[in-house]
Scaffold this motif. Structure first.
Motif, PDB file in Angstrom:
ATOM      1  N   MET A 170       0.838  -1.204   0.000  1.00 54.35           N
ATOM      2  CA  MET A 170       0.000   0.000   0.000  1.00 54.35           C
ATOM      3  C   MET A 170       0.881   1.267   0.000  1.00 54.35           C
ATOM      4  O   MET A 170       1.887   1.316   0.714  1.00 54.35           O
ATOM      5  N   HIS A 171       0.501   2.235  -0.802  1.00 53.00           N
ATOM      6  CA  HIS A 171       1.294   3.472  -0.905  1.00 53.00           C
ATOM      7  C   HIS A 171       1.283   4.211   0.441  1.00 53.00           C
ATOM      8  O   HIS A 171       0.267   4.249   1.129  1.00 53.00           O
ATOM      9  N   GLU A 172       2.455   4.794   0.775  1.00 56.13           N
ATOM     10  CA  GLU A 172       2.537   5.459   2.090  1.00 56.13           C
ATOM     11  C   GLU A 172       1.544   6.635   2.219  1.00 56.13           C
ATOM     12  O   GLU A 172       1.106   6.988   3.311  1.00 56.13           O
ATOM     13  N   ASP A 173       1.202   7.228   1.072  1.00 56.28           N
ATOM     14  CA  ASP A 173       0.258   8.355   1.123  1.00 56.28           C
ATOM     15  C   ASP A 173      -1.204   7.909   1.268  1.00 56.28           C
ATOM     16  O   ASP A 173      -2.105   8.742   1.272  1.00 56.28           O
ATOM     17  N   TYR A 174      -1.407   6.609   1.372  1.00 54.00           N
ATOM     18  CA  TYR A 174      -2.782   6.115   1.507  1.00 54.00           C
ATOM     19  C   TYR A 174      -3.429   6.641   2.798  1.00 54.00           C
ATOM     20  O   TYR A 174      -4.640   6.708   2.918  1.00 54.00           O
ATOM     21  N   ARG A 175      -2.569   7.064   3.723  1.00 55.47           N
ATOM     22  CA  ARG A 175      -3.094   7.616   4.989  1.00 55.47           C
ATOM     23  C   ARG A 175      -3.980   8.839   4.721  1.00 55.47           C
ATOM     24  O   ARG A 175      -4.918   9.117   5.453  1.00 55.47           O
ATOM     25  N   TYR A 176      -3.682   9.563   3.644  1.00 53.14           N
ATOM     26  CA  TYR A 176      -4.516  10.727   3.319  1.00 53.14           C
ATOM     27  C   TYR A 176      -5.907  10.275   2.830  1.00 53.14           C
ATOM     28  O   TYR A 176      -6.905  10.907   3.092  1.00 53.14           O
ATOM     29  N   ILE A 177      -5.889   9.158   2.112  1.00 50.38           N
ATOM     30  CA  ILE A 177      -7.167   8.599   1.631  1.00 50.38           C
ATOM     31  C   ILE A 177      -7.988   8.168   2.853  1.00 50.38           C
ATOM     32  O   ILE A 177      -9.184   8.450   2.949  1.00 50.38           O
TER      33      ILE A 177
END
Lengths: 183, 277
Positions: free
Chosen positions: A1-8
């Motif tokens: 999972m992409h590290e920026d998925y936290r924004y999603i």
């Protein structure tokens, strides 16, 4: 999972802290793009919010995967929305996309295509009877069928279920029957 | 028909997350073996997402709050910048031995304080003493609201011409143009709202509330808060005070309405209650 998925996840879960981080980190850059192309601060915020809604909807879809940096995705959508607003979509882009900020065109275009499809759903919804529009809207808001029966003056929950079934069937038929959906 | 209905019930349960245990396992098995069914589920899910209304998206309220807070903070910062900028701009003017800089500081502080107090007083004065109609005229007659209406315009020439008529305060002319757009079912964003607004400005309040109520019946409205706000004003000006209060109460309980608008709605509601009910 992409590290920026936290924004999603922040969008999906209404995470105040991360939403604030996104606001502080990304909005000024979007604002710079909008303001340098004859927009205002308020318009930049509208575009920013609209883009986040598009991403939120995309993230709700089955099998959604973030394959680029979150900001790349966000910037691409904001840029498209702003161009659309300026009426420059079909002409040469006024805003040149910086490579590092706009490398994932596919994902952005896909999101914009989704919006067209959602527009079609909304149009078809308006072709239904007022009762059907209301009952579908209420169901989408997770209103219980029992409450819908009360609100709409139906005999009981079963009547509301049957009515919702018929309305939704009609809506699906209208959507599937439209050439824009098939193409 | 029956199997179709059963399938519908299953899909509904699956999408709402109420399908559990063995029933969910069976459903997933059916889904993995049937591409046609997969497509059907995907469409139902997609429709659900596509018809979702903005006010039902929880993060919107949070984002609006952040924006409101930041805007309020940045205007405070601007006041500070003016004060600090003023005090360091002409340091050469202060003579040694004479505390002119301090005097200047004190003068500026006193001036800023006086402006702030006057602002608070005037604000409170208006809040407390303006009649509901005067508040309504103050809030929806100001150019800001007109420009926010304009922001919603498309590049449609007819709609833009109608806006120009409104800007030159020819509301009758604008109504004619907007009616033509609206009644011909040209679903231009903002046309219905602009028509209602023009009706209010032309003192046709009943027609205005009819238009706003028609608009509110539509689904997936992006500007339902603004429509409700205008509806409350049109009811008020048509002396339908209870209806106006009902709409304002609805706005106060709606999480998507911005804090600033809520504050205005509260003030207007209190003014109506005080004067008419």
């Amino acid at each position: 999972m992409h590290e920026d998925y936290r924004y999603i996840e922040a969008l999906l879960e209404n995470d105040h802290k991360l939403l604030n981080e996104m606001y502080q980190k990304f909005l000024p850059r979007i604002e710079a793009m909008v303001r340098s192309n004859s927009g205002t601060k308020d318009e930049a915020f509208d575009i920013f919010q609209e883009a986040l809604i598009i991403i939120y909807r995309k993230a709700k879809q089955m099998g959604f995967e973030l394959t680029s940096k979150f900001y790349t995705y966000l910037y691409g959508i904001c840029r498209n929305l702003w161009l659309k607003k300026l009426g420059k979509v079909k002409t040469e882009p006024l805003i040149k996309p910086p490579e590092e900020e706009y490398s994932n065109i596919d994902l952005t275009e896909e999101a914009m295509e989704d919006e067209k499809r959602y527009q079609l759903y909304q149009e078809k919804m308006l072709e239904l009877s007022e009762d059907c529009q209301k009952i579908i809207s209420l169901r989408l808001k997770k209103t219980k069928l029992k409450d819908i029966a009360n609100l709409m003056g139906y005999k009981n929950e079963n009547t509301a279920t049957q009515k919702h079934f018929k309305c939704k069937k009609q809506l699906v038929k209208l959507i599937q029957g439209d050439d824009r959906y098939r193409s | 028909m029956e199997s179709e209905f059963q399938k519908y019930e299953l899909i509904e349960q699956y999408l709402s997350g109420t399908l559990k245990g063995e029933a969910l396992n069976d459903f997933n098995a059916m889904l993995s073996n049937d591409p046609k069914f997969q497509k059907e589920i995907a469409l139902h899910k997609d429709i659900e997402i596509g018809l979702m209304e903005q006010e039902d998206i929880p993060f919107i309220k949070t984002l609006n709050e952040i924006y409101e807070n930041e805007s309020a903070m940045s205007s405070t910062e601007k006041t500070k910048e003016i004060y600090i900028g003023e005090s360091i701009e002409h340091p050469q003017k202060s003579e040694p031995g004479k505390p002119k800089t301090i005097v200047r500081y004190l003068k500026i502080v006193a001036a800023v304080a006086a402006i702030l107090f006057a602002g608070i007083f005037i604000n409170q004065f208006f809040k407390q003493s303006l009649s509901p109609i005067a508040l309504s005229e103050k809030w929806i007659g100001e150019p800001l609201e007109q420009s926010s209406l304009r922001n919603q315009t498309t590049r449609n020439e007819r709609l833009n011409n109608a806006y120009k008529e409104m800007e030159s305060k020819n509301y009758e002319g604008a109504i004619k143009m907007l009616l033509d757009i609206y009644e011909n079912k040209m679903d231009l964003p903002g046309s219905g709202l602009a028509l209602g607004y023009a009706y209010i400005q032309n003192s046709q309040h009943k027609e205005a509330s009819e238009i706003f109520n028609q608009l509110l019946k539509k689904t997936n409205l992006k500007n339902s808060d603004q429509i409700n706000w205008y509806l409350a004003h049109s009811y008020l000006r048509n002396k339908q005070f209870s209806q106006s209060i009902a709409v304002l109460e609805n706005m106060l309980s709606n999480p998507s309405v911005t804090p600033k608008k809520k504050e205005e709605a509260k003030v207007l509601m209190e003014a109506i209650r005080k004067q008419f009910l």
